[in-house]
Design a protein around this motif. Sequence first.
Motif, PDB file in Angstrom:
ATOM      1  N   LEU A  68     -37.182 -22.823  33.912  1.00  0.00           N
ATOM      2  CA  LEU A  68     -35.802 -23.309  33.797  1.00  0.00           C
ATOM      3  C   LEU A  68     -35.673 -24.712  34.377  1.00  0.00           C
ATOM      4  CD1 LEU A  68     -33.837 -20.043  34.632  1.00  0.00           C
ATOM      5  CD2 LEU A  68     -33.697 -21.374  32.502  1.00  0.00           C
ATOM      6  N   LEU A  80     -36.947 -18.051  26.811  1.00  0.00           N
ATOM      7  CA  LEU A  80     -36.059 -19.098  27.343  1.00  0.00           C
ATOM      8  C   LEU A  80     -35.786 -20.168  26.291  1.00  0.00           C
ATOM      9  CD1 LEU A  80     -37.228 -19.585  31.046  1.00  0.00           C
ATOM     10  CD2 LEU A  80     -35.225 -18.342  30.191  1.00  0.00           C
ATOM     11  N   VAL A 133     -31.915 -20.600  26.048  1.00  0.00           N
ATOM     12  CA  VAL A 133     -31.269 -21.801  26.617  1.00  0.00           C
ATOM     13  C   VAL A 133     -31.710 -23.085  25.913  1.00  0.00           C
ATOM     14  CG1 VAL A 133     -30.919 -20.789  28.907  1.00  0.00           C
ATOM     15  CG2 VAL A 133     -32.988 -22.052  28.476  1.00  0.00           C
ATOM     16  N   ARG A 168     -41.249 -24.606  26.166  1.00  0.00           N
ATOM     17  CA  ARG A 168     -41.637 -24.423  27.572  1.00  0.00           C
ATOM     18  C   ARG A 168     -43.107 -24.046  27.719  1.00  0.00           C
ATOM     19  NH1 ARG A 168     -36.308 -24.060  27.634  1.00  0.00           N
ATOM     20  NH2 ARG A 168     -35.280 -24.812  29.507  1.00  0.00           N
ATOM     21  N   LEU A 228     -30.854 -15.372  34.302  1.00  0.00           N
ATOM     22  CA  LEU A 228     -29.985 -16.451  33.784  1.00  0.00           C
ATOM     23  C   LEU A 228     -28.567 -16.319  34.341  1.00  0.00           C
ATOM     24  CD1 LEU A 228     -31.141 -16.711  30.055  1.00  0.00           C
ATOM     25  CD2 LEU A 228     -31.547 -18.350  31.912  1.00  0.00           C
ATOM     26  N   ARG A 270     -28.289 -17.223  38.789  1.00  0.00           N
ATOM     27  CA  ARG A 270     -28.988 -18.402  39.330  1.00  0.00           C
ATOM     28  C   ARG A 270     -28.636 -18.603  40.796  1.00  0.00           C
ATOM     29  NH1 ARG A 270     -30.516 -21.874  34.953  1.00  0.00           N
ATOM     30  NH2 ARG A 270     -31.501 -23.245  36.466  1.00  0.00           N
TER      31      ARG A 270
END
Length: 356
Positions: A210, A271, A275, A284, A332, A335
């Motif tokens: 992230l 992810l 996102v 990623r 998510l 956080r």
Amino acid sequence: MVKTVLVTGGCGFIGVNFVRLLLANHKDWQVINLDKLTYAGNLQSLAGVENEPGYTFIRGDICDSALVADLFEKYQIDTVVHFAAESHVDRSITGPAEFIQTNIVGTFTLLEAARKQWLREGEGRSDLCRFLHVSTDEVYGSLGKTGYFTEETSYDPRSPYSASKSSSDHLVRAYFHTYGLPVLITNCSNNYGPYQFPEKLIPLVLNNALQGRELPVYGDGGNVRDWLYVRDHCEAIARVIENGTVGQSYNIGGHNEKKNLEVVELLCDMLDVKVGPLKSGESRRSLITFVKDRLGHDRRYAIDAGKIAEELGWTPKFTFETGMEKTVDWYLNNRAWMESVMDGSYRKYYEEMYGS
Ligand code: NAD
Ligand code: DAU
């Protein structure tokens, strides 16, 4: 039956999930959570349930024999679910002393308190009591390409962590054979899910991915772990307390073997979808970095969970897909929890371990 349960390590990853399960599903049970709040224990993880009736938190060390004896006497504990441990293999390689103290001496201290309280001559209470020791599949060592760990597999621990857990398992068994203490042991595979401290593979990768940081994969990424969603582990433990045969061990696992690299790639892909890719537009997966291997790194773990399925009717409810979906969504949406546990000591650990 109503129980008064001493949960040790109830502020750690699995302990928190277990305390939450008990408070939701066994509202008539008293839950006493004894936790030292080491770097791995967090009171924030129990936010929202800390004021439930029947729940008590005690900050303390399982090695403190006077405190532990007092708790047995004061609360008339009849059930112990013993999670408290130093649990991270990498830390056991750089600093084994704490593992010997908590995992061996701490377990011994609890066993002694249970023996003195439950086996008092003439009281005959022990039939109603249970001491469940939460252990690990790592006690069995490392598998080759085939085969599974059963309850009959010889112990072959290969890290200071797994050696300390093996020692504690032996002590627990000795208290059954020597004194007749009503013990149970569970040996579980790798857990994943909410509230896991971000030094273990899955939350570490989620957090770094992230933030656009490197994703450290040890060695060639081909080591295999048998992943189980934490809720399934907690339900298995509850089943063993209620219906397990005293003196027995039960292996718990997910029939879900994955290479580490597969797990890391899956997290990257999830992810990227949830996102979006990195600012550069790359996936990623581009963050994956192969780093120096863990010393003595066990190659493969895989559990045969046939005994608990046949004797107690437990099988996992979550597949890897459903469990990972819940896990990624939880991180998510939480956080702030992640930020709150990554204090100065975490950052120091991370720098020493990974260099930046
Ligand atoms: P964790 O490291 O997340 O939590 C350990 C907890 O124990 C923390 O809350 C910590 O504060 C507490 N603690 C440590 N030393 C203590 C002491 N001396 N006195 C009182 N409390 C102390 O661990 P986890 O991942 O939740 O694992 C819990 C148990 O399950 C361990 O015994 C571990 O060996 C076993 N286990 C873990 C896994 C896994 O995948 N995480 C799998 C199988 C078995
Ligand atoms: O098998 C049960 C055990 O699972 C429990 O007894 C331990 O308490 C628990 O920590 C876990 O041990 P592992 O060593 O398997 O978990 P960890 O998350 O540390 O590592 C999982 C795998 O990923 C392992 O093969 C090492 C690798 N790894 C780990 C980290 C932290 C990486 O490749 N990179 C990393 O940065």
